[in-house]
Design a protein around this motif. Structure first.
Motif, PDB file in Angstrom:
ATOM      1  N   ALA A   1     -33.621 -31.719 108.650  1.00 15.98           N
ATOM      2  CA  ALA A   1     -34.780 -30.812 108.621  1.00 15.98           C
ATOM      3  C   ALA A   1     -35.081 -30.380 107.190  1.00 15.98           C
ATOM      4  O   ALA A   1     -35.230 -29.186 106.898  1.00 15.98           O
ATOM      5  N   GLY A   2     -35.153 -31.366 106.280  1.00 18.18           N
ATOM      6  CA  GLY A   2     -35.656 -31.101 104.926  1.00 18.18           C
ATOM      7  C   GLY A   2     -37.175 -31.176 104.993  1.00 18.18           C
ATOM      8  O   GLY A   2     -37.762 -31.199 106.086  1.00 18.18           O
TER       9      GLY A   2
ATOM     10  N   PRO B   1     -28.928 -29.290  97.055  1.00 18.32           N
ATOM     11  CA  PRO B   1     -29.046 -29.096  95.611  1.00 18.32           C
ATOM     12  C   PRO B   1     -30.412 -29.595  95.140  1.00 18.32           C
ATOM     13  O   PRO B   1     -30.799 -30.718  95.466  1.00 18.32           O
TER      14      PRO B   1
ATOM     15  N   GLY C   1     -33.852 -28.868  92.033  1.00 19.72           N
ATOM     16  CA  GLY C   1     -34.434 -28.085  90.947  1.00 19.72           C
ATOM     17  C   GLY C   1     -35.436 -27.068  91.489  1.00 19.72           C
ATOM     18  O   GLY C   1     -35.744 -26.076  90.839  1.00 19.72           O
TER      19      GLY C   1
ATOM     20  N   LEU D   1     -38.706 -27.387  92.010  1.00 17.32           N
ATOM     21  CA  LEU D   1     -40.036 -27.351  91.390  1.00 17.32           C
ATOM     22  C   LEU D   1     -41.026 -28.073  92.296  1.00 17.32           C
ATOM     23  O   LEU D   1     -40.804 -29.228  92.675  1.00 17.32           O
TER      24      LEU D   1
ATOM     25  N   ASP E   1     -27.142 -28.230 113.946  1.00 17.04           N
ATOM     26  CA  ASP E   1     -25.889 -28.966 114.116  1.00 17.04           C
ATOM     27  C   ASP E   1     -25.900 -30.130 113.120  1.00 17.04           C
ATOM     28  O   ASP E   1     -26.906 -30.375 112.475  1.00 17.04           O
TER      29      ASP E   1
ATOM     30  N   GLN F   1     -25.234 -30.203  89.645  1.00 19.07           N
ATOM     31  CA  GLN F   1     -25.928 -29.032  89.094  1.00 19.07           C
ATOM     32  C   GLN F   1     -24.930 -27.883  88.970  1.00 19.07           C
ATOM     33  O   GLN F   1     -24.230 -27.571  89.930  1.00 19.07           O
TER      34      GLN F   1
ATOM     35  N   TRP G   1     -31.757 -31.779  83.384  1.00 16.62           N
ATOM     36  CA  TRP G   1     -32.743 -30.690  83.327  1.00 16.62           C
ATOM     37  C   TRP G   1     -32.051 -29.336  83.246  1.00 16.62           C
ATOM     38  O   TRP G   1     -30.895 -29.188  83.671  1.00 16.62           O
TER      39      TRP G   1
ATOM     40  N   MET H   1     -25.792 -37.000  96.444  1.00 18.45           N
ATOM     41  CA  MET H   1     -26.313 -38.286  96.001  1.00 18.45           C
ATOM     42  C   MET H   1     -27.810 -38.145  95.733  1.00 18.45           C
ATOM     43  O   MET H   1     -28.471 -37.285  96.322  1.00 18.45           O
TER      44      MET H   1
ATOM     45  N   ILE I   1     -37.851 -41.772 106.729  1.00 20.42           N
ATOM     46  CA  ILE I   1     -38.869 -41.055 105.946  1.00 20.42           C
ATOM     47  C   ILE I   1     -38.171 -40.301 104.813  1.00 20.42           C
ATOM     48  O   ILE I   1     -36.955 -40.094 104.836  1.00 20.42           O
TER      49      ILE I   1
ATOM     50  N   ILE J   1     -38.951 -41.478  96.554  1.00 17.90           N
ATOM     51  CA  ILE J   1     -38.708 -40.489  95.487  1.00 17.90           C
ATOM     52  C   ILE J   1     -39.136 -41.126  94.166  1.00 17.90           C
ATOM     53  O   ILE J   1     -39.043 -42.348  94.014  1.00 17.90           O
TER      54      ILE J   1
ATOM     55  N   PHE K   1     -37.579 -37.854  89.539  1.00 16.32           N
ATOM     56  CA  PHE K   1     -36.849 -37.432  90.732  1.00 16.32           C
ATOM     57  C   PHE K   1     -37.648 -36.429  91.555  1.00 16.32           C
ATOM     58  O   PHE K   1     -37.088 -35.643  92.310  1.00 16.32           O
TER      59      PHE K   1
ATOM     60  N   GLY L   1     -39.342 -35.440  94.586  1.00 16.93           N
ATOM     61  CA  GLY L   1     -39.178 -36.041  95.911  1.00 16.93           C
ATOM     62  C   GLY L   1     -39.853 -35.268  97.029  1.00 16.93           C
ATOM     63  O   GLY L   1     -40.084 -35.818  98.109  1.00 16.93           O
TER      64      GLY L   1
ATOM     65  N   ALA M   1     -41.592 -36.926 100.280  1.00 16.06           N
ATOM     66  CA  ALA M   1     -40.973 -36.696 101.590  1.00 16.06           C
ATOM     67  C   ALA M   1     -42.038 -36.232 102.580  1.00 16.06           C
ATOM     68  O   ALA M   1     -42.150 -36.759 103.694  1.00 16.06           O
TER      69      ALA M   1
HETATM   70  C1  LIG Z   1     -30.298 -32.016  91.973  1.00 17.49           C
HETATM   71  C2  LIG Z   1     -31.653 -32.417  92.475  1.00 17.49           C
HETATM   72  C3  LIG Z   1     -32.773 -31.803  91.956  1.00 17.49           C
HETATM   73  C4  LIG Z   1     -34.050 -32.130  92.463  1.00 17.49           C
HETATM   74  N1  LIG Z   1     -35.133 -31.453  92.005  1.00 17.49           N
HETATM   75  C5  LIG Z   1     -36.352 -31.682  92.559  1.00 17.49           C
HETATM   76  C6  LIG Z   1     -37.471 -30.885  92.197  1.00 17.49           C
HETATM   77  O1  LIG Z   1     -37.371 -29.951  91.397  1.00 17.49           O
HETATM   78  N2  LIG Z   1     -38.670 -31.170  92.770  1.00 17.49           N
HETATM   79  C7  LIG Z   1     -38.813 -32.178  93.687  1.00 17.49           C
HETATM   80  O2  LIG Z   1     -39.931 -32.404  94.172  1.00 17.49           O
HETATM   81  N3  LIG Z   1     -37.764 -32.936  94.042  1.00 17.49           N
HETATM   82  C8  LIG Z   1     -36.528 -32.704  93.531  1.00 17.49           C
HETATM   83  N4  LIG Z   1     -35.450 -33.441  93.934  1.00 17.49           N
HETATM   84  C9  LIG Z   1     -35.636 -34.464  94.958  1.00 17.49           C
HETATM   85  C10 LIG Z   1     -35.822 -33.779  96.310  1.00 17.49           C
HETATM   86  O3  LIG Z   1     -34.866 -32.761  96.485  1.00 17.49           O
HETATM   87  C11 LIG Z   1     -35.678 -34.764  97.460  1.00 17.49           C
HETATM   88  O4  LIG Z   1     -36.273 -35.987  97.153  1.00 17.49           O
HETATM   89  C12 LIG Z   1     -36.316 -34.194  98.709  1.00 17.49           C
HETATM   90  O5  LIG Z   1     -35.635 -33.023  99.070  1.00 17.49           O
HETATM   91  C13 LIG Z   1     -36.237 -35.204  99.827  1.00 17.49           C
HETATM   92  O6  LIG Z   1     -36.602 -34.581 101.022  1.00 17.49           O
HETATM   93  P1  LIG Z   1     -36.060 -35.161 102.395  1.00 17.49           P
HETATM   94  O7  LIG Z   1     -36.589 -34.272 103.447  1.00 17.49           O
HETATM   95  O8  LIG Z   1     -36.321 -36.600 102.457  1.00 17.49           O
HETATM   96  O9  LIG Z   1     -34.461 -35.033 102.297  1.00 17.49           O
HETATM   97  P2  LIG Z   1     -33.569 -33.759 102.001  1.00 17.49           P
HETATM   98  O10 LIG Z   1     -34.321 -32.700 101.346  1.00 17.49           O
HETATM   99  O11 LIG Z   1     -32.346 -34.278 101.349  1.00 17.49           O
HETATM  100  O12 LIG Z   1     -33.242 -33.227 103.444  1.00 17.49           O
HETATM  101  C14 LIG Z   1     -32.368 -33.905 104.270  1.00 17.49           C
HETATM  102  C15 LIG Z   1     -31.855 -32.909 105.290  1.00 17.49           C
HETATM  103  O13 LIG Z   1     -31.070 -33.604 106.217  1.00 17.49           O
HETATM  104  C16 LIG Z   1     -29.897 -32.888 106.460  1.00 17.49           C
HETATM  105  N5  LIG Z   1     -28.869 -33.842 106.878  1.00 17.49           N
HETATM  106  C17 LIG Z   1     -28.294 -34.823 106.144  1.00 17.49           C
HETATM  107  N6  LIG Z   1     -27.384 -35.473 106.894  1.00 17.49           N
HETATM  108  C18 LIG Z   1     -27.422 -34.889 108.102  1.00 17.49           C
HETATM  109  C19 LIG Z   1     -26.683 -35.092 109.309  1.00 17.49           C
HETATM  110  N7  LIG Z   1     -25.745 -36.039 109.393  1.00 17.49           N
HETATM  111  N8  LIG Z   1     -26.955 -34.301 110.388  1.00 17.49           N
HETATM  112  C20 LIG Z   1     -27.905 -33.339 110.302  1.00 17.49           C
HETATM  113  N9  LIG Z   1     -28.624 -33.087 109.199  1.00 17.49           N
HETATM  114  C21 LIG Z   1     -28.358 -33.861 108.108  1.00 17.49           C
HETATM  115  C22 LIG Z   1     -29.573 -32.188 105.151  1.00 17.49           C
HETATM  116  O14 LIG Z   1     -28.779 -31.044 105.379  1.00 17.49           O
HETATM  117  C23 LIG Z   1     -30.977 -31.835 104.669  1.00 17.49           C
HETATM  118  O15 LIG Z   1     -31.376 -30.586 105.158  1.00 17.49           O
HETATM  119  C24 LIG Z   1     -34.184 -33.139  93.449  1.00 17.49           C
HETATM  120  C25 LIG Z   1     -33.038 -33.775  93.942  1.00 17.49           C
HETATM  121  C26 LIG Z   1     -31.794 -33.406  93.471  1.00 17.49           C
HETATM  122  C27 LIG Z   1     -30.567 -34.058  94.063  1.00 17.49           C
END
Ligand SMILES: Cc1cc2nc3c(=O)[nH]c(=O)nc-3n(C[C@H](O)[C@H](O)[C@H](O)COP(=O)(O)OP(=O)(O)OC[C@H]3O[C@@H](n4cnc5c(N)ncnc54)[C@H](O)[C@@H]3O)c2cc1C
Length: 349
Positions: A13-14, A46, A48, A50, A121, A173, A200, A248, A268, A275, A280, A282, A286
């Motif tokens: 739920a990102g 983790p 940034g 932004l 969960d 970080q 950064w 990662m 997705i 990304i 970076f 993302g 997303a």
């Molecule tokens: C250090 C760092 C700094 C960054 N800074 C920025 C920034 O400033 N601006 C920006 O736009 N992007 C930034 N990014 C990139 C950005 O954070 C990601 O690309 C973005 O969050 C991706 O969104 P997502 O929903 O695909 O995945 P995520 O945000 O990673 O969400 C995945 C979710 O799935 C959950 N999950 C994982 N495995 C499981 C499991 N087995 N069971 C249940 N839940 C699970 C996690 O807890 C998380 O909540 C940064 C990345 C990093 C690592």
């Protein structure tokens, strides 16, 4: 005992998972949807934090606002780009919103309609049994007719069913208690001695974040070495971090690193490689990929069609991110970067 069967189970739920769940539940109210939220206050992503102009544009497109409570202090208008090797420094105007990333995720989750079962969960395994995907969570089991991996760079959905692996860094970080007003508010750091990528620093709510992307082997040593090089350059010690976080971080290197899934399994967000390789960034990618998959679900009559539509709809996004791979090659080349920075092109004098 039979576990509940959902039409769609979304793992993660990102921004990708929450946005997709919201769109799908609104377009397909007849669907039984589960959203597995594995994040907690103690186990936050983790980041940034932004919010880029592209993400802001998507918010505008969906007539969404951002509550003040999500914003962090201070708001930032430029990035100070520092090359620790050539000592070249340039300032570039930026239009990001500085946010508390955990609160942004909670806000996006709050937009998910009530007809979605949000299950707090963690998914620990997934397997296919005939036409059903069986998910073992820490505290319960459930089944789905289709699975959406929105679970980021270490996607259990992707790893359970596909061999394909995009290149990944380990991102570290450190969060420092530091209020020195002379440090850059937001900087982008290059130090080819410790990483072939960028790092950064960001000021956030009284803390100072110093993070970067490092090759996994020897990442902690590289982080400490780069921190020492940065402190040397700034003439200031950040001291001991209040906490260190790591995860990662996907860094796509070729077009095939953007992978949307197969059969009834869809990827997705960062799980699908969406990304920017250069910055970076993302969050916008997303949200965008989640939105495109929701559209494909609305238009497709079966999974074959949905996948085809999703592949087609993500072409433009893939192309945009492919160009970021090329941009990264330029930015991460010490010689080209030096030429660009030296020229002062687009910099704030
Ligand atoms: C250090 C760092 C700094 C960054 N800074 C920025 C920034 O400033 N601006 C920006 O736009 N992007 C930034 N990014 C990139 C950005 O954070 C990601 O690309 C973005 O969050 C991706 O969104 P997502 O929903 O695909 O995945 P995520 O945000 O990673 O969400 C995945 C979710 O799935 C959950 N999950 C994982 N495995 C499981 C499991 N087995 N069971 C249940 N839940 C699970 C996690 O807890 C998380 O909540 C940064 C990345 C990093 C690592």
């Amino acid at each position: 005992m039979h576990s509940k069967i959902y039409d769609v189970v979304i793992v993660g739920a990102g921004p990708a998972g929450s946005f997709f769940a919201r769109e799908l539940a609104m377009n397909k109210p007849e669907f039984k949807i589960a959203l597995i939220n594995g994040q907690s206050k103690e186990n936050t992503k983790p980041c940034g934090g932004l919010l880029s102009p592209s993400a802001q544009k998507l918010f505008a497109k969906y007539n969404l606002t951002l509550p003040n409570s999500v914003l962090a202090d201070p708001q930032i208008f430029s990035v100070e780009t520092i090359d620790l090797n050539t000592k070249c420094v340039r300032h570039y105007q930026r239009h990001y919103l500085n946010m508390d990333r955990y609160l942004l995720d909670m806000y996006l989750l709050s937009l998910v309609p009530q007809n979605v079962d949000v299950i707090c969960d963690r998914c620990i395994s997934i397997e296919k049994d005939n036409n059903l995907y069986k998910l073992k969570l820490k505290n319960t089991d459930l089944c789905g007719l289709s699975i959406v991996g929105a679970d980021g760079a270490s996607s259990i959905v992707k790893n359970s069913f596909f061999k394909k692996k995009a290149y990944r860094y380990t991102s570290i970080q450190g969060i420092y208690r530091c209020n020195n007003p002379h440090l850059p508010h937001y900087s982008c750091i290059f130090d080819r001695k410790t990483s072939d990528s960028c790092s950064w620093t960001i000021r956030k709510n009284g803390y100072y974040i110093f993070g970067g992307a490092f090759k996994t082997k020897g990442c902690r040593e590289a982080y400490e070495k780069q921190k020492a090089n940065l402190e040397n350059f700034l003439g200031y010690s950040l001291g001991k971090p209040e906490r260190i976080e790591a995860c990662m971080l996907t860094s796509p290197k070729k077009l095939s690193d953007f992978f949307v899934g197969k059969k009834e399994i869809y990827l997705i967000g960062e799980a699908g490689g969406f990304i920017s390789a250069s910055s970076f960034e993302g969050i916008s990618n997303a949200i965008q990929s989640g939105r495109l998959l929701a559209e494909a679900y609305s238009e497709g009559k079966n999974h074959k069609e949905i996948l085809k539509l999703y592949k087609r709809k993500t072409r433009k996004l893939k192309l945009k991110l492919f160009l970021k791979i090329q941009k990264r090659k330029i930015l991460c080349s010490p010689f080209l970067r030096f030429l660009i920075m030296k020229s002062g092109i687009k910099s704030v004098k």
